[in-house]
Scaffold this motif. Structure first.
Motif, short mmCIF file in Angstrom:
data_model
loop_
_atom_site.label_atom_id
_atom_site.label_comp_id
_atom_site.label_asym_id
_atom_site.label_seq_id
_atom_site.Cartn_x
_atom_site.Cartn_y
_atom_site.Cartn_z
N UNK A 22 1.33 -1.35 0.16
CA UNK A 22 0.06 0.18 -0.01
C UNK A 22 0.48 1.54 0.08
N UNK A 23 0.61 2.33 -1.12
CA UNK A 23 1.07 3.25 -1.08
C UNK A 23 0.74 4.26 -0.93
N UNK A 24 0.75 5.33 -0.04
CA UNK A 24 -0.05 6.52 -0.04
C UNK A 24 0.05 8.03 -0.76
N UNK A 25 0.03 8.86 -0.69
CA UNK A 25 -0.17 9.92 -1.37
C UNK A 25 -0.21 10.99 -0.84
N UNK A 26 0.24 12.22 -1.19
CA UNK A 26 0.33 13.94 -0.62
C UNK A 26 -1.06 14.52 0.15
N UNK A 27 -0.84 15.08 0.80
CA UNK A 27 -0.39 15.23 2.38
C UNK A 27 -0.24 14.10 3.42
N UNK A 28 -0.06 12.52 3.18
CA UNK A 28 -0.46 11.56 3.96
C UNK A 28 0.51 10.77 4.02
N UNK A 29 0.42 9.81 5.26
CA UNK A 29 1.22 9.28 5.58
C UNK A 29 0.85 7.04 5.58
N UNK A 30 1.43 7.05 5.99
CA UNK A 30 0.68 5.65 6.03
C UNK A 30 -0.61 5.18 6.58
N UNK A 31 -0.81 6.10 7.83
CA UNK A 31 -2.08 6.35 8.88
C UNK A 31 -3.50 6.38 7.08
N UNK A 32 -3.05 6.81 6.85
CA UNK A 32 -3.86 6.85 5.41
C UNK A 32 -4.81 5.81 4.64
N UNK A 33 -4.42 4.32 5.04
CA UNK A 33 -4.45 3.34 4.59
C UNK A 33 -5.35 1.92 6.25
N UNK A 34 -5.31 2.64 7.59
CA UNK A 34 -6.20 2.49 8.44
C UNK A 34 -7.02 1.70 8.66
N UNK A 38 -11.91 22.07 1.56
CA UNK A 38 -13.14 21.58 0.03
C UNK A 38 -12.00 20.98 -0.55
N UNK A 39 -11.48 19.56 0.01
CA UNK A 39 -10.85 18.57 -1.05
C UNK A 39 -11.61 17.42 -0.23
N UNK A 40 -12.19 18.30 0.84
CA UNK A 40 -13.16 16.72 1.11
C UNK A 40 -12.92 16.10 2.30
N UNK A 41 -11.61 17.16 2.78
CA UNK A 41 -11.24 16.34 4.22
C UNK A 41 -11.72 16.73 5.37
N UNK A 42 -11.30 15.62 6.51
CA UNK A 42 -12.60 16.29 7.46
C UNK A 42 -11.80 16.73 8.55
N UNK A 43 -12.01 17.16 9.65
CA UNK A 43 -11.44 17.70 11.14
C UNK A 43 -10.06 17.01 10.99
N UNK A 44 -10.76 15.60 11.83
CA UNK A 44 -9.55 14.70 12.03
C UNK A 44 -8.49 14.58 11.13
N UNK A 45 -9.09 14.16 9.39
CA UNK A 45 -7.83 14.43 8.88
C UNK A 45 -6.15 15.82 9.06
N UNK A 46 -7.13 16.25 9.14
CA UNK A 46 -6.73 17.62 8.92
C UNK A 46 -6.04 18.24 9.96
N UNK A 47 -6.77 17.77 11.15
CA UNK A 47 -5.65 17.31 12.63
C UNK A 47 -4.49 16.37 12.21
N UNK A 48 -4.55 15.34 11.49
CA UNK A 48 -3.60 14.32 11.20
C UNK A 48 -2.59 14.98 10.19
N UNK A 49 -2.53 15.90 9.23
CA UNK A 49 -2.13 16.36 8.60
C UNK A 49 -1.01 17.60 9.18
N UNK A 50 -1.88 17.93 10.59
CA UNK A 50 -0.67 18.67 11.23
C UNK A 50 0.30 18.10 11.39
#
Length: 295
Positions: free
Chosen positions: A46-58, A191-203
């Motif tokens: 599994x290969x993640x994209x930008x701006x994410x890391x391995x947790x995007x597949x959790x 605007x791209x569809x990220x939830x607040x939880x996903x945005x917090x994970x990004x930070x």
């Protein structure tokens, strides 16, 4: 009156999936990957994209484990804290492909099922095109075949959708914008569809951990790309999953992708989903991955 029948022996409980960390080196860089699921299962990379890391597949991984697959999730170049080279040449697609091959070698795998989302899909396409002997099947999510994407830039609205790629070529300004808290980056991600939880994970995973410059390196290496194996026709069984509410990737590239696959091919359109398919439709996506890998 019939005698009650015995319920029979209780079936053994499946052993819980174990998680193992793999570290391997390529040149001066050291990479990290998470190896989990049944050790005797067919392997899905599994290969993640930008701006994410391995947790995007959790959210996807448990469904794959339940279907009997073992998963390898790579923390990729520029993201992994011990694999952040400087200079855009270090992020050419050929280097990103080489990292995936090194992962397979480190796990003693002659080949595996390869899955990628966003930039991870671009890498997955390139691995399948250039090294079909190492790919049992391909599931690409969101990003079409690279030649189809290139055509769509001139024959559809894809160029307008990809305006940010030009912005990311600038020095220091993208880092400053993307590493600020609140304001522009949070509104753009929402605007791209990220939830607040996903945005917090990004930070936490991208900004606080210092992974933003490395992720931008992938975009800055695009002018160095040259046609070749990465845009060659794909000759492995392939599923392409695209969502019709993705603001970054339009239908033009999605519908052209079939032209570049000379093998069993399936196009899956997820209606109503945004760009972040692994988080929004994990069970459905896992089902498509399992169907492709099991066929």
């Amino acid at each position: 009156m019939a005698e009650p029948t015995s319920p029979g022996p209780t079936p053994p409980r499946p052993e819980p999936a174990t998680s193992r960390e793999i570290t391997f080196s390529r040149g001066r860089l050291t990479f990290r990957a998470i190896d989990s699921g049944p050790v005797d299962g067919a392997v899905v990379v599994l290969l993640h994209g930008f701006p994410q890391r391995t947790s995007s597949w959790n959210a996807v991984i448990p469904h794959l484990h339940a279907a009997g697959f073992r998963t390898l999730v790579l923390d990729q170049r520029g993201y992994c804290s011990t694999a952040r080279p400087s200079g855009r040449r270090a992020y050419r697609l050929s280097e990103l492909v080489g990292d995936v091959l090194a992962l397979l070698d480190s796990a003693n795998l002659p080949a595996a099922h390869v899955v990628g989302h966003d930039w991870g899909a671009a890498v997955a396409w390139a691995v399948a095109a250039g090294h079909p002997d190492r790919v049992l099947s391909l599931t690409a999510v969101s990003v079409p075949h690279l030649a189809a994407f290139r055509q769509a830039m001139f024959l559809s609205d894809q160029l307008l959708r990809s305006w940010y790629i030009g912005l990311f070529q600038l020095p220091w300004l993208p880092e400053r914008l993307l590493c600020s808290r609140g304001g522009l980056p949070d509104r753009a991600l929402a605007g791209m569809g990220m939830t607040p939880e996903m945005i917090a994970r990004y930070h936490g995973e991208m900004v606080a951990d210092g992974a933003v410059p490395g992720g931008l390196g992938w975009y800055r290496a695009l002018p160095l790309a040259s046609p070749g194996k990465a845009t060659a026709r794909v000759r492995v069984p392939t599923t392409f999953v695209w969502s019709d509410h993705d603001p970054a990737l339009g239908r033009g590239g999605a519908e052209r992708t079939a032209r570049f696959v000379d093998a069993d091919y399936r196009f899956v359109e997820m209606s109503g989903a945004s760009h972040w398919i692994p988080e929004e439709r994990p069970e459905e996506l896992a089902r498509e991955i399992a169907a492709r890998a099991g066929s």
